[in-house]
Write an enzyme that holds these catalytic residues in place. Sequence first.
Site, PDB file in Angstrom:
ATOM      1  N   LYS A 104     -74.082  16.803   8.105  1.00  0.00           N
ATOM      2  CA  LYS A 104     -73.798  16.955   9.544  1.00  0.00           C
ATOM      3  C   LYS A 104     -73.159  18.306   9.827  1.00  0.00           C
ATOM      4  O   LYS A 104     -73.569  19.016  10.756  1.00  0.00           O
ATOM      5  CB  LYS A 104     -72.850  15.829   9.990  1.00  0.00           C
ATOM      6  CG  LYS A 104     -72.185  16.061  11.336  1.00  0.00           C
ATOM      7  CD  LYS A 104     -71.283  14.905  11.732  1.00  0.00           C
ATOM      8  CE  LYS A 104     -69.864  15.003  11.249  1.00  0.00           C
ATOM      9  NZ  LYS A 104     -68.982  15.952  11.966  1.00  0.00           N
ATOM     10  N   ASN A 105     -72.150  18.657   9.035  1.00  0.00           N
ATOM     11  CA  ASN A 105     -71.372  19.855   9.361  1.00  0.00           C
ATOM     12  C   ASN A 105     -72.078  21.159   9.003  1.00  0.00           C
ATOM     13  O   ASN A 105     -71.568  22.242   9.280  1.00  0.00           O
ATOM     14  CB  ASN A 105     -69.980  19.775   8.719  1.00  0.00           C
ATOM     15  CG  ASN A 105     -69.142  18.692   9.378  1.00  0.00           C
ATOM     16  OD1 ASN A 105     -69.494  18.206  10.453  1.00  0.00           O
ATOM     17  ND2 ASN A 105     -68.061  18.301   8.734  1.00  0.00           N
ATOM     18  N   CYS A 145     -63.815  13.693  17.655  1.00  0.00           N
ATOM     19  CA  CYS A 145     -62.880  12.675  17.164  1.00  0.00           C
ATOM     20  C   CYS A 145     -61.449  13.142  17.418  1.00  0.00           C
ATOM     21  O   CYS A 145     -61.131  14.320  17.243  1.00  0.00           O
ATOM     22  CB  CYS A 145     -63.080  12.444  15.669  1.00  0.00           C
ATOM     23  SG  CYS A 145     -64.566  11.508  15.271  1.00  0.00           S
ATOM     24  N   ARG A 180     -56.457  19.618  18.552  1.00  0.00           N
ATOM     25  CA  ARG A 180     -57.503  20.463  17.951  1.00  0.00           C
ATOM     26  C   ARG A 180     -57.715  21.667  18.865  1.00  0.00           C
ATOM     27  O   ARG A 180     -58.713  21.750  19.589  1.00  0.00           O
ATOM     28  CB  ARG A 180     -58.802  19.672  17.743  1.00  0.00           C
ATOM     29  CG  ARG A 180     -58.648  18.558  16.729  1.00  0.00           C
ATOM     30  CD  ARG A 180     -59.937  17.781  16.508  1.00  0.00           C
ATOM     31  NE  ARG A 180     -60.861  18.422  15.595  1.00  0.00           N
ATOM     32  CZ  ARG A 180     -62.030  17.908  15.243  1.00  0.00           C
ATOM     33  NH1 ARG A 180     -62.412  16.746  15.731  1.00  0.00           N
ATOM     34  NH2 ARG A 180     -62.824  18.543  14.400  1.00  0.00           N
ATOM     35  N   ASP A 183     -61.930  15.175   5.114  1.00  0.00           N
ATOM     36  CA  ASP A 183     -62.968  14.235   5.551  1.00  0.00           C
ATOM     37  C   ASP A 183     -63.189  13.088   4.553  1.00  0.00           C
ATOM     38  O   ASP A 183     -63.792  12.073   4.906  1.00  0.00           O
ATOM     39  CB  ASP A 183     -64.303  14.971   5.776  1.00  0.00           C
ATOM     40  CG  ASP A 183     -64.225  15.928   6.959  1.00  0.00           C
ATOM     41  OD1 ASP A 183     -63.272  15.835   7.741  1.00  0.00           O
ATOM     42  OD2 ASP A 183     -65.126  16.778   7.086  1.00  0.00           O
ATOM     43  N   ARG A 216     -71.935   8.787  14.511  1.00  0.00           N
ATOM     44  CA  ARG A 216     -71.924  10.246  14.725  1.00  0.00           C
ATOM     45  C   ARG A 216     -72.311  10.990  13.468  1.00  0.00           C
ATOM     46  O   ARG A 216     -72.819  12.097  13.531  1.00  0.00           O
ATOM     47  CB  ARG A 216     -70.507  10.717  15.077  1.00  0.00           C
ATOM     48  CG  ARG A 216     -69.919  10.123  16.293  1.00  0.00           C
ATOM     49  CD  ARG A 216     -68.537  10.667  16.437  1.00  0.00           C
ATOM     50  NE  ARG A 216     -68.703  11.968  17.003  1.00  0.00           N
ATOM     51  CZ  ARG A 216     -68.005  12.423  18.036  1.00  0.00           C
ATOM     52  NH1 ARG A 216     -67.062  11.684  18.551  1.00  0.00           N
ATOM     53  NH2 ARG A 216     -68.234  13.586  18.525  1.00  0.00           N
TER      54      ARG A 216
HETATM   55  N1  EPU Z   1     -57.171  24.978  14.335  1.00  0.00           N
HETATM   56  C1  EPU Z   1     -56.350  25.614  15.245  1.00  0.00           C
HETATM   57  N2  EPU Z   1     -56.922  26.476  16.145  1.00  0.00           N
HETATM   58  C2  EPU Z   1     -58.257  26.716  16.180  1.00  0.00           C
HETATM   59  C3  EPU Z   1     -59.096  26.060  15.248  1.00  0.00           C
HETATM   60  C4  EPU Z   1     -58.518  25.193  14.343  1.00  0.00           C
HETATM   61  O1  EPU Z   1     -55.143  25.407  15.238  1.00  0.00           O
HETATM   62  O2  EPU Z   1     -58.690  27.502  17.033  1.00  0.00           O
HETATM   63  C5  EPU Z   1     -56.569  24.026  13.373  1.00  0.00           C
HETATM   64  C6  EPU Z   1     -57.055  22.599  13.647  1.00  0.00           C
HETATM   65  O3  EPU Z   1     -56.299  22.001  14.684  1.00  0.00           O
HETATM   66  C7  EPU Z   1     -56.857  21.924  12.312  1.00  0.00           C
HETATM   67  C8  EPU Z   1     -57.154  23.052  11.332  1.00  0.00           C
HETATM   68  O4  EPU Z   1     -57.064  24.281  12.070  1.00  0.00           O
HETATM   69  O5  EPU Z   1     -55.521  21.535  12.154  1.00  0.00           O
HETATM   70  C9  EPU Z   1     -58.537  22.946  10.685  1.00  0.00           C
HETATM   71  O6  EPU Z   1     -59.528  23.010  11.660  1.00  0.00           O
HETATM   72  P1  EPU Z   1     -60.967  23.639  11.409  1.00  0.00           P
HETATM   73  O7  EPU Z   1     -61.230  24.601  12.500  1.00  0.00           O
HETATM   74  O8  EPU Z   1     -61.084  24.101   9.996  1.00  0.00           O
HETATM   75  O9  EPU Z   1     -61.867  22.356  11.595  1.00  0.00           O
HETATM   76  P2  EPU Z   1     -63.108  22.155  12.551  1.00  0.00           P
HETATM   77  O10 EPU Z   1     -63.988  23.347  12.462  1.00  0.00           O
HETATM   78  O11 EPU Z   1     -62.671  21.691  13.875  1.00  0.00           O
HETATM   79  C10 EPU Z   1     -64.539  21.137  10.629  1.00  0.00           C
HETATM   80  C11 EPU Z   1     -65.362  19.904  10.454  1.00  0.00           C
HETATM   81  C12 EPU Z   1     -64.443  18.699  10.387  1.00  0.00           C
HETATM   82  C13 EPU Z   1     -63.502  18.881   9.204  1.00  0.00           C
HETATM   83  C14 EPU Z   1     -62.732  20.200   9.341  1.00  0.00           C
HETATM   84  C15 EPU Z   1     -61.853  20.516   8.156  1.00  0.00           C
HETATM   85  C16 EPU Z   1     -67.417  20.491  11.552  1.00  0.00           C
HETATM   86  C17 EPU Z   1     -68.352  20.260  12.680  1.00  0.00           C
HETATM   87  N3  EPU Z   1     -66.291  19.780  11.565  1.00  0.00           N
HETATM   88  O12 EPU Z   1     -63.823  20.952  11.841  1.00  0.00           O
HETATM   89  O13 EPU Z   1     -65.277  17.575  10.153  1.00  0.00           O
HETATM   90  O14 EPU Z   1     -62.592  17.821   9.144  1.00  0.00           O
HETATM   91  O15 EPU Z   1     -63.672  21.286   9.506  1.00  0.00           O
HETATM   92  O16 EPU Z   1     -62.596  20.582   6.994  1.00  0.00           O
HETATM   93  O17 EPU Z   1     -67.705  21.263  10.668  1.00  0.00           O
HETATM   94  C18 EPU Z   1     -65.855  15.293  10.204  1.00  0.00           C
HETATM   95  O18 EPU Z   1     -66.957  15.613   9.725  1.00  0.00           O
HETATM   96  O19 EPU Z   1     -65.477  14.100  10.308  1.00  0.00           O
HETATM   97  C19 EPU Z   1     -64.964  16.347  10.674  1.00  0.00           C
HETATM   98  C20 EPU Z   1     -63.928  16.106  11.494  1.00  0.00           C
END
Ligand code: EPU
Length: 418
Positions: free
Chosen positions: A22-23, A117, A122, A307, A399
């Site tokens: 998915k990611n 989620c 976030r 995850d 999802r």
């Molecule tokens: N963060 C910030 N500011 C930002 C962006 C992120 O503070 O502008 C913080 C977030 O709040 C969090 C941390 O940085 O505490 C990590 O966030 P990250 O940006 O790495 O995560 P994401 O891109 O929102 C992706 C995956 C998630 C997975 C995380 C961590 C996708 C579509 N989603 O999310 O996947 O948990 O990386 O590995 O790639 C899932 O598949 O269930 C899922 C939630």
Amino acid sequence: MQKLIINGGKRLGGEIRIQGAKNAALPIMAASVLCGEEIVIHNCPRISDVYSAMRILTYLGCKAYFDERNTAVIRAEDISGTSVSDELMREMRSSLFFLGAVLGRAGACRITLPGGCDLGPRPIDMHLAALRKMGVSIREEYGVLDCRAENGVKGAKISLSFPSVGTTENIMLAAVLAEGVTVIQNAAREPEVADLAGFLNACGARISGAGCGRIVINGVKKLHGCEYTVMPDRIVCATYLSCTAAAGGELVAYDCRPADMESILPVFEQMGCIVHASADRIYFSADRPLRAVAPIRTMVYPGFPTDAQAVVMAALCRAKGTSVFVENIFENRFKHVGELCRMGADILVEGKVAVIEGVKRLYGAKTCAADLRGGAGLITAALSAEGTSEISDIHYIDRGYEEIEKELSSAGADIIRI
Ligand code: EPU
């Protein structure tokens, strides 16, 4: 409203093919907006987040559909719009990838804040700060983000304060067609980032270093079409292994990539499971009572992934001894704990730490999924519980998992969707 009904206590046995990630698929679908020719994406999972991405593509004026079972076709020769509706933005967090992609393509984009989620706050501050460095002006009014690069998106040197996966990918999307060179320092090293780069390079982009902490993107004038196969989903694979560990039995997971799971597989070995991995399959056996494991701290890649926290925790509920999880990535990612406790688990949460005292048995119960991976954790626990469990709000699970009940029943689980 659909529910899953699970009669626990059945050993698993069989083979499960691991779906595409998915990611990786979601940012790749957004990246298709950057290409002027047809994109064919193989191994694209049929999950609800992918259908959300297709709805956004259609809204932007692209064509997006499944051609065969897991082959998606996207045609973005003409895009008619540069804004995404609030309703579509709210469907998932990954709607945010369209910001970088549409800006890269058209130099302007209007979105609202993404949904997804609820794992605690976030924010998207890092995404916006990076885009500003690339010459994008961002006006925020009444919840709408109006982003414009009047003079085109410009390459920039961006140093991330945290290796955020989504921020790294959004910068890559905005940078491939930008003028000049973009360097991302402290970039996320997740394999899905490398898969997005693999896709973009297959379309003619010039990205190097993806998968390492420093990514360099040389802007090119245009991207062409390509056929690309999405990498296997390491979290889905960890989920089916957790289910087998919890229920007992033997499983062959195939079309997976064990090399991406080096922080996860040893945890199953500590539990007492047998794990044999080759390049693209895992032979897994759990035929003894499980043992507690050394403390698990969720980390960015190559650390233990947040995850996989819920599904591995669910498997450990009946392991002999005490296991500890420290959740370092998200502030509120223990929502499955209360539901696991309804099934008889003994788990104490204190801030970002969860302490699991292994219990002799779990009992079937009525539970409710509150997010994607937590929902998969409830399935894991229910498979090892005595009696019948009911899991509601399974739209969260849909999802990210392609027909999870069919996969598990093919491996001997007693699970149906009603
Ligand atoms: N963060 C910030 N500011 C930002 C962006 C992120 O503070 O502008 C913080 C977030 O709040 C969090 C941390 O940085 O505490 C990590 O966030 P990250 O940006 O790495 O995560 P994401 O891109 O929102 C992706 C995956 C998630 C997975 C995380 C961590 C996708 C579509 N989603 O999310 O996947 O948990 O990386 O590995 O790639 C899932 O598949 O269930 C899922 C939630």
